[in-house]
Motif scaffolding. Structure first.
Motif, PDB file in Angstrom:
ATOM      1  N   ALA A  51       0.847  -1.062   0.051  1.00 53.98           N
ATOM      2  CA  ALA A  51       0.027   0.049   0.010  1.00 53.98           C
ATOM      3  C   ALA A  51       0.979   1.174   0.071  1.00 53.98           C
ATOM      4  O   ALA A  51       2.136   1.061   0.102  1.00 53.98           O
ATOM      5  N   TYR A  52       0.278   2.383   0.021  1.00 55.88           N
ATOM      6  CA  TYR A  52       0.773   3.607  -0.258  1.00 55.88           C
ATOM      7  C   TYR A  52       0.852   4.312   1.059  1.00 55.88           C
ATOM      8  O   TYR A  52      -0.008   4.804   1.890  1.00 55.88           O
ATOM      9  N   PRO A  53       2.050   4.159   2.037  1.00 54.84           N
ATOM     10  CA  PRO A  53       2.173   4.900   3.343  1.00 54.84           C
ATOM     11  C   PRO A  53       1.870   6.381   3.370  1.00 54.84           C
ATOM     12  O   PRO A  53       2.316   6.893   2.492  1.00 54.84           O
ATOM     13  N   ALA A  54       1.500   6.853   4.539  1.00 60.97           N
ATOM     14  CA  ALA A  54       0.957   8.267   4.844  1.00 60.97           C
ATOM     15  C   ALA A  54       1.547   8.695   6.109  1.00 60.97           C
ATOM     16  O   ALA A  54       2.990   8.365   6.273  1.00 60.97           O
ATOM     17  N   ARG A  55       0.728   9.016   6.883  1.00 60.38           N
ATOM     18  CA  ARG A  55       1.450   9.582   8.175  1.00 60.38           C
ATOM     19  C   ARG A  55       1.890   8.535   9.225  1.00 60.38           C
ATOM     20  O   ARG A  55       1.420   7.474   8.953  1.00 60.38           O
ATOM     21  N   ILE A  56       2.819   8.945  10.041  1.00 58.49           N
ATOM     22  CA  ILE A  56       3.167   8.054  11.304  1.00 58.49           C
ATOM     23  C   ILE A  56       2.841   8.850  12.587  1.00 58.49           C
ATOM     24  O   ILE A  56       2.958   9.943  12.668  1.00 58.49           O
ATOM     25  N   ALA A  57       2.039   8.195  13.454  1.00 62.13           N
ATOM     26  CA  ALA A  57       1.869   8.518  14.779  1.00 62.13           C
ATOM     27  C   ALA A  57       2.425   7.807  15.747  1.00 62.13           C
ATOM     28  O   ALA A  57       2.444   6.571  15.648  1.00 62.13           O
ATOM     29  N   THR A 111      -0.313   5.054   8.749  1.00 60.41           N
ATOM     30  CA  THR A 111      -1.446   5.004   7.706  1.00 60.41           C
ATOM     31  C   THR A 111      -1.190   4.832   6.434  1.00 60.41           C
ATOM     32  O   THR A 111      -0.131   5.295   6.048  1.00 60.41           O
ATOM     33  N   PHE A 112      -2.180   4.649   5.828  1.00 64.73           N
ATOM     34  CA  PHE A 112      -2.117   4.645   4.171  1.00 64.73           C
ATOM     35  C   PHE A 112      -3.111   5.174   3.292  1.00 64.73           C
ATOM     36  O   PHE A 112      -4.248   5.070   3.864  1.00 64.73           O
ATOM     37  N   TYR A 113      -2.601   5.642   2.131  1.00 63.86           N
ATOM     38  CA  TYR A 113      -3.832   6.292   1.300  1.00 63.86           C
ATOM     39  C   TYR A 113      -4.549   5.115   0.747  1.00 63.86           C
ATOM     40  O   TYR A 113      -5.886   5.412   0.903  1.00 63.86           O
ATOM     41  N   SER A 142      -9.842   2.208  -3.408  1.00 63.46           N
ATOM     42  CA  SER A 142      -9.714   2.686  -2.213  1.00 63.46           C
ATOM     43  C   SER A 142      -9.758   1.786  -1.129  1.00 63.46           C
ATOM     44  O   SER A 142     -10.367   0.623  -1.441  1.00 63.46           O
ATOM     45  N   TYR A 143      -9.224   1.858   0.048  1.00 65.84           N
ATOM     46  CA  TYR A 143      -8.971   0.902   1.141  1.00 65.84           C
ATOM     47  C   TYR A 143      -8.995   1.910   2.603  1.00 65.84           C
ATOM     48  O   TYR A 143      -8.416   2.960   2.353  1.00 65.84           O
ATOM     49  N   GLY A 144      -9.085   1.188   3.444  1.00 66.27           N
ATOM     50  CA  GLY A 144      -8.739   1.715   4.800  1.00 66.27           C
ATOM     51  C   GLY A 144      -7.781   0.783   5.598  1.00 66.27           C
ATOM     52  O   GLY A 144      -8.075  -0.595   5.706  1.00 66.27           O
ATOM     53  N   LEU A 145      -6.600   1.336   6.083  1.00 64.91           N
ATOM     54  CA  LEU A 145      -5.464   0.432   6.466  1.00 64.91           C
ATOM     55  C   LEU A 145      -4.710   1.364   7.590  1.00 64.91           C
ATOM     56  O   LEU A 145      -4.238   2.429   7.267  1.00 64.91           O
ATOM     57  N   VAL A 146      -4.723   0.730   8.708  1.00 70.01           N
ATOM     58  CA  VAL A 146      -3.796   1.438   9.655  1.00 70.01           C
ATOM     59  C   VAL A 146      -2.752   0.073  10.267  1.00 70.01           C
ATOM     60  O   VAL A 146      -3.451  -0.752  10.769  1.00 70.01           O
ATOM     61  N   VAL A 147      -1.600   0.088  10.508  1.00 70.64           N
ATOM     62  CA  VAL A 147      -0.554  -0.629  10.727  1.00 70.64           C
ATOM     63  C   VAL A 147       0.217  -0.376  12.142  1.00 70.64           C
ATOM     64  O   VAL A 147       0.659   0.906  12.312  1.00 70.64           O
ATOM     65  N   ASP A 150     -15.324  -3.877   0.327  1.00 68.98           N
ATOM     66  CA  ASP A 150     -16.779  -3.744   0.447  1.00 68.98           C
ATOM     67  C   ASP A 150     -17.112  -2.849   1.393  1.00 68.98           C
ATOM     68  O   ASP A 150     -18.253  -2.677   1.949  1.00 68.98           O
ATOM     69  N   GLY A 151     -16.167  -1.846   2.152  1.00 63.54           N
ATOM     70  CA  GLY A 151     -16.486  -1.234   3.299  1.00 63.54           C
ATOM     71  C   GLY A 151     -16.421   0.144   2.881  1.00 63.54           C
ATOM     72  O   GLY A 151     -16.473   0.693   1.632  1.00 63.54           O
ATOM     73  N   THR A 152     -16.420   1.273   3.642  1.00 60.33           N
ATOM     74  CA  THR A 152     -16.665   2.316   3.438  1.00 60.33           C
ATOM     75  C   THR A 152     -15.707   3.465   4.467  1.00 60.33           C
ATOM     76  O   THR A 152     -15.454   4.557   4.050  1.00 60.33           O
ATOM     77  N   VAL A 153     -14.907   2.932   5.532  1.00 62.46           N
ATOM     78  CA  VAL A 153     -14.151   3.571   6.153  1.00 62.46           C
ATOM     79  C   VAL A 153     -12.587   3.635   5.365  1.00 62.46           C
ATOM     80  O   VAL A 153     -11.745   2.990   5.740  1.00 62.46           O
ATOM     81  N   HIS A 154     -12.567   4.301   4.293  1.00 58.57           N
ATOM     82  CA  HIS A 154     -11.569   4.262   3.454  1.00 58.57           C
ATOM     83  C   HIS A 154     -10.774   5.636   3.527  1.00 58.57           C
ATOM     84  O   HIS A 154     -11.007   6.493   3.962  1.00 58.57           O
ATOM     85  N   GLY A 155      -9.447   5.692   2.916  1.00 55.27           N
ATOM     86  CA  GLY A 155      -8.767   6.893   3.047  1.00 55.27           C
ATOM     87  C   GLY A 155      -8.257   7.375   4.165  1.00 55.27           C
ATOM     88  O   GLY A 155      -8.338   8.474   4.723  1.00 55.27           O
ATOM     89  N   THR A 156      -7.813   6.245   4.905  1.00 57.91           N
ATOM     90  CA  THR A 156      -7.324   6.406   6.451  1.00 57.91           C
ATOM     91  C   THR A 156      -5.922   6.961   6.584  1.00 57.91           C
ATOM     92  O   THR A 156      -5.158   6.073   6.706  1.00 57.91           O
ATOM     93  N   ILE A 157      -5.800   8.358   6.728  1.00 57.15           N
ATOM     94  CA  ILE A 157      -4.306   8.827   6.357  1.00 57.15           C
ATOM     95  C   ILE A 157      -3.876   9.597   7.563  1.00 57.15           C
ATOM     96  O   ILE A 157      -2.920  10.320   7.617  1.00 57.15           O
ATOM     97  N   SER A 158      -4.786   9.409   8.692  1.00 61.15           N
ATOM     98  CA  SER A 158      -4.411  10.148   9.939  1.00 61.15           C
ATOM     99  C   SER A 158      -4.948   9.219  11.191  1.00 61.15           C
ATOM    100  O   SER A 158      -6.044   8.600  10.830  1.00 61.15           O
ATOM    101  N   ALA A 159      -4.183   8.990  12.171  1.00 63.40           N
ATOM    102  CA  ALA A 159      -4.680   8.409  13.261  1.00 63.40           C
ATOM    103  C   ALA A 159      -3.840   8.881  14.622  1.00 63.40           C
ATOM    104  O   ALA A 159      -2.517   9.648  14.549  1.00 63.40           O
TER     105      ALA A 159
END
Length: 364
Positions: free
Chosen positions: A223-229, A239-241, A304-309, A326-335
């Motif tokens: 996946a495409y990594p985004a922010r780190i918390a 988090t990932f785009y 689109s996808y929702g992913l936090v590692v 098949d979900g809707t909590v997508h674009g999770t780029i902040s946590a």
């Protein structure tokens, strides 16, 4: 020799010409934890979650919001442009808005902005973090495009991102590293090393602030990594785009098709990663996911996808939380963590969800 090697790689479809994508396996094995998480608050274009002494901050396009523990929101301020990055520490909030650089609100350096000839280069700020009371680290995604044009930057195959150190006493900027393919997240480690995500190369880098040496610590991500918390146990939340798929990988290697797509097709309908789906019947792949026998499978290929590692202090993945095709909590780029819970902003789903007890050791 390298030219011959590249020719063979192209002919055999390997190396840079491979269209294979790593699978979601091991600690990244898919589940429904984000999809089934409790709704904390609805918020259009939810992004930039930051915990402060007075509540949690979040952005909604150009609005800076503050939430209490029950999810009740108040608007703190509206800006002319979109808020692209936030950070908070020691009573100071660092805030970046579209094309306007970074400004400090509150605390010891209230009102401080970057000065000098380099200040105009902070035109695409994607992530911020405080190194100490007098230093702010800045990730700038692109030298030519705004933060909102992240998909265009990927499909143009750019690599003009950079990482900067801002001296809050003088306003002086120092370039740490450039030539990055969309740095989207940055985190401190307690030493001279910082972690930086490089989204379009699907990896996390460790950059030494003293010697400026760079080394990958997490590569070949699916996946495409985004922010780190920061996480409760000295680890991190990554988090990932969205996830990668073979169609996008293929188009990135087909120069003629890719260039025609960028010119002739509206961006919303590109075959490219997205923060959400199901908003227009003209999206590629039947609403951006592939159906089989007219049924959408949770494991379908998707834009689109929702992913936090959850990663340890060395960026080794430990567990993950998903919202599948098949979900809707997508674009999770902040946590961010709040007490024992993990709050995740779904920009594509226009909401903030609460993963209960995730910060107290739960493994997805």
């Amino acid at each position: 020799m390298s030219a011959v090697s590249r020719l063979f790689d192209r002919f055999l479809g390997r190396g840079d010409w491979a269209v294979t994508v790593p699978t979601l396996d091991g600690p990244l094995l898919p589940n429904q934890d984000l999809e089934e998480a409790e709704l904390f608050a609805g918020l259009a274009a939810a992004d930039n979650l930051v915990r402060t002494e007075k509540g949690m901050l979040a952005s909604s396009a150009n609005r800076l919001m503050r939430f209490d523990a029950d999810g009740k929101a108040e608007v703190l301020q509206e800006f002319p442009g979109e808020i692209t990055a936030l950070a908070h520490a020691r009573g100071m909030t660092a805030l970046a808005t579209g094309g306007k650089g970074v400004v400090i609100r509150g605390g010891l350096h209230d009102g401080r902005q970057a000065t000098g000839d380099e200040a105009h280069r902070l035109s695409c700020v994607t992530a911020l973090t405080f190194l100490d009371s007098n230093t702010l680290l800045v990730a700038n995604g692109s030298a030519t495009l705004p933060a909102s044009a992240w998909r265009r930057d990927l499909m143009q195959k750019n690599a003009s991102g950079s990482v900067w150190r801002l001296d809050l006493k003088s306003g002086r900027l120092e370039l740490i590293r450039d030539g990055l393919a969309w740095p989207a997240g940055i985190a401190t480690t307690g030493s001279n090393r910082v972690y930086v995500t490089e989204a379009w190369r699907h990896r996390v880098l460790a950059i030494d602030l003293a010697g400026k040496a760079t080394a990958p610590v997490l590569e070949h991500l699916p996946a495409y990594p985004a922010r780190i918390a920061p996480a409760f146990n000295a680890g991190y939340w990554l988090t990932f785009y969205s996830v990668r798929n073979q169609l996008v990988e293929f188009i990135l290697r087909e120069e003629t098709f890719r260039k025609r797509m960028l010119v002739e097709i509206p961006e919303a309908y590109w075959m490219a990663p997205s923060l959400s789906s199901w908003r227009d019947y003209r999206e590629p792949m039947q609403g951006s996911q592939l159906k089989q026998m007219n049924v959408l499978k949770p494991y379908a290929v998707t834009r689109s996808y929702g992913l936090v590692v959850h990663c340890d202090q060395n960026m080794k993945p430990l567990s993950s939380f998903h919202s599948r095709a098949d979900g809707t909590v997508h674009g999770t780029i902040s946590a961010c963590e709040v007490d024992d819970d993990l709050l995740v902003a779904s920009r594509g789903g226009s909401r903030i969800v609460r993963v209960a007890k995730a910060a107290s050791g739960k493994r997805g």
